[in-house]
Scaffold this active site. Structure first.
Site, PDB file in Angstrom:
ATOM      1  N   GLY A  49      -1.014   1.963  -6.958  1.00 44.59           N
ATOM      2  CA  GLY A  49      -1.765   0.792  -7.421  1.00 44.59           C
ATOM      3  C   GLY A  49      -2.601   0.958  -8.679  1.00 44.59           C
ATOM      4  N   GLU A 103      -9.438   3.767  -8.162  1.00 42.11           N
ATOM      5  CA  GLU A 103      -8.676   2.936  -7.215  1.00 42.11           C
ATOM      6  C   GLU A 103      -8.376   1.586  -7.846  1.00 42.11           C
ATOM      7  OE1 GLU A 103      -7.009   2.760  -4.685  1.00 42.11           O
ATOM      8  OE2 GLU A 103      -7.761   3.884  -2.971  1.00 42.11           O
ATOM      9  N   ASP A 104      -7.243   1.000  -7.463  1.00 45.74           N
ATOM     10  CA  ASP A 104      -6.960  -0.372  -7.892  1.00 45.74           C
ATOM     11  C   ASP A 104      -7.888  -1.332  -7.176  1.00 45.74           C
ATOM     12  OD1 ASP A 104      -5.790   0.269  -5.429  1.00 45.74           O
ATOM     13  OD2 ASP A 104      -3.907  -0.757  -5.812  1.00 45.74           O
ATOM     14  N   ASP A 107     -10.725  -2.398  -0.238  1.00 41.73           N
ATOM     15  CA  ASP A 107     -10.675  -3.510   0.719  1.00 41.73           C
ATOM     16  C   ASP A 107     -11.587  -3.113   1.887  1.00 41.73           C
ATOM     17  OD1 ASP A 107      -9.701  -5.214   2.851  1.00 41.73           O
ATOM     18  OD2 ASP A 107      -7.839  -5.513   1.781  1.00 41.73           O
ATOM     19  N   LYS A 135     -13.468  -6.010  -2.602  1.00 41.79           N
ATOM     20  CA  LYS A 135     -13.625  -7.160  -1.702  1.00 41.79           C
ATOM     21  C   LYS A 135     -14.860  -6.929  -0.832  1.00 41.79           C
ATOM     22  CE  LYS A 135      -8.613  -8.078  -1.161  1.00 41.79           C
ATOM     23  NZ  LYS A 135      -7.473  -8.046  -0.215  1.00 41.79           N
ATOM     24  N   PHE A 156      -5.457 -11.975  -0.287  1.00 39.24           N
ATOM     25  CA  PHE A 156      -4.419 -11.029  -0.702  1.00 39.24           C
ATOM     26  C   PHE A 156      -4.020 -11.322  -2.140  1.00 39.24           C
ATOM     27  CE2 PHE A 156      -0.069  -9.450  -1.137  1.00 39.24           C
ATOM     28  CZ  PHE A 156      -0.290  -8.128  -0.781  1.00 39.24           C
ATOM     29  N   ASP A 163       0.756  -4.654  -5.363  1.00 34.48           N
ATOM     30  CA  ASP A 163       2.088  -5.133  -4.984  1.00 34.48           C
ATOM     31  C   ASP A 163       2.098  -5.951  -3.720  1.00 34.48           C
ATOM     32  OD1 ASP A 163       1.522  -2.792  -3.277  1.00 34.48           O
ATOM     33  OD2 ASP A 163       3.578  -3.082  -2.592  1.00 34.48           O
ATOM     34  N   ARG A 169       3.882  -5.370  -9.271  1.00 34.55           N
ATOM     35  CA  ARG A 169       2.932  -4.421  -9.872  1.00 34.55           C
ATOM     36  C   ARG A 169       2.892  -4.540 -11.391  1.00 34.55           C
ATOM     37  NH1 ARG A 169       1.337  -0.676  -5.965  1.00 34.55           N
ATOM     38  NH2 ARG A 169       2.892  -0.089  -4.428  1.00 34.55           N
TER      39      ARG A 169
HETATM   40  P1  IMP Z   1      -8.450  -0.265   2.280  1.00 37.46           P
HETATM   41  O1  IMP Z   1      -8.116   1.078   2.860  1.00 37.46           O
HETATM   42  O2  IMP Z   1      -8.497  -1.344   3.343  1.00 37.46           O
HETATM   43  O3  IMP Z   1      -9.730  -0.256   1.449  1.00 37.46           O
HETATM   44  O4  IMP Z   1      -7.247  -0.710   1.348  1.00 37.46           O
HETATM   45  C1  IMP Z   1      -7.050  -0.125   0.134  1.00 37.46           C
HETATM   46  C2  IMP Z   1      -5.596  -0.144  -0.318  1.00 37.46           C
HETATM   47  O5  IMP Z   1      -4.872  -1.236   0.259  1.00 37.46           O
HETATM   48  C3  IMP Z   1      -5.535  -0.363  -1.818  1.00 37.46           C
HETATM   49  O6  IMP Z   1      -5.519   0.872  -2.495  1.00 37.46           O
HETATM   50  C4  IMP Z   1      -4.278  -1.172  -1.995  1.00 37.46           C
HETATM   51  O7  IMP Z   1      -3.177  -0.309  -2.170  1.00 37.46           O
HETATM   52  C5  IMP Z   1      -4.137  -1.933  -0.716  1.00 37.46           C
HETATM   53  N1  IMP Z   1      -4.675  -3.313  -0.823  1.00 37.46           N
HETATM   54  C6  IMP Z   1      -5.870  -3.782  -0.372  1.00 37.46           C
HETATM   55  N2  IMP Z   1      -6.024  -5.084  -0.629  1.00 37.46           N
HETATM   56  C7  IMP Z   1      -4.878  -5.476  -1.250  1.00 37.46           C
HETATM   57  C8  IMP Z   1      -4.441  -6.736  -1.800  1.00 37.46           C
HETATM   58  O8  IMP Z   1      -5.108  -7.781  -1.764  1.00 37.46           O
HETATM   59  N3  IMP Z   1      -3.205  -6.714  -2.382  1.00 37.46           N
HETATM   60  C9  IMP Z   1      -2.414  -5.614  -2.458  1.00 37.46           C
HETATM   61  N4  IMP Z   1      -2.792  -4.421  -1.980  1.00 37.46           N
HETATM   62  C10 IMP Z   1      -4.016  -4.348  -1.371  1.00 37.46           C
HETATM   63 MG    MG Z   2      -3.985   1.803  -3.541  1.00 39.22          MG
END
Ligand code: IMP
Ligand code: MG
Length: 180
Positions: A49, A103-104, A107, A135, A156, A163, A169
């Protein structure tokens, strides 16, 4: 009407134009140039990402630094699965260095927590976290995020590195899922 696109079975509409993304990255780069110059910095971009964010950010970093990428995946479809893989691709010595994780998107924060836990084992001097997108409503951890590009609602999104099942992407703008 914002521009709409279809990716696989879902409709998305533009929510963050590429220009706004670039502005946010320039602000993050300025802060890093002030905070981190003179330190032994190694940037760790988290694949897949963060590749676009990392690429655009690095061009604006004006102090000597190392750059590398790691892989760790956690997402399938449009909701977090909670399943995490371990870090792969880290061959560099981190001891005594300031590690800046790129990080991209953050979440729930689960991925970030997992990455930091593993990085601590490499005995870096300091770990800083930078994310292009954040977020706040979804964030469940209390790990401090040092650099945030843009805060977004708990929807999302795709594009600019992010992606939907491997697609989108490459898009220059960020798009949000249209709820049906
Ligand atoms: P977390 O572990 O819940 O913080 O999620 C982080 C990872 O989930 C990111 O590095 C993304 O690869 C993916 N991700 C989280 N939200 C989104 C979204 O809205 N679209 C696409 N990928 C997401
Ligand atoms: Mg990621």
């Amino acid at each position: 009407m914002p521009k709409r696109i279809k990716v696989l079975d879902k409709e998305f509409e533009v929510s963050i134009p590429g220009k706004e993304i670039q502005k946010a990255i320039a602000i993050v780069a300025d802060k890093m140039n002030k905070d981190l110059a003179g330190k032994k910095v190694i940037f760790l971009g988290i694949l897949n990402g963060a590749f676009m964010f990392a690429g655009d950010l690095f061009k604006k970093i004006n102090f000597p630094c190392q750059v590398t990428f790691l892989k760790l995946a956690s997402y399938q479809g449009t909701s977090s699965t909670g399943k995490l893989k371990s870090l792969i691709g880290l061959n560099e010595d981190l001891e005594g260095k300031t590690v800046v994780v790129l990080e991209d998107i953050v979440d729930s924060g689960l991925t970030l927590e997992h990455i930091i836990k593993q990085l601590k084992g490499y005995e870096p001097e300091d770990i800083k976290i930078a994310t292009l997108l954040f977020k706040p409503e979804a964030y469940k951890k209390d790990i401090k995020i040092d650099y945030i590009g843009i805060e977004i609602p708990n929807d999302f999104i795709i594009g600019y590195g992010l992606d939907y099942n491997g697609y989108a992407r490459n898009l220059e703008d960020i798009y949000t899922l249209v709820k049906s």
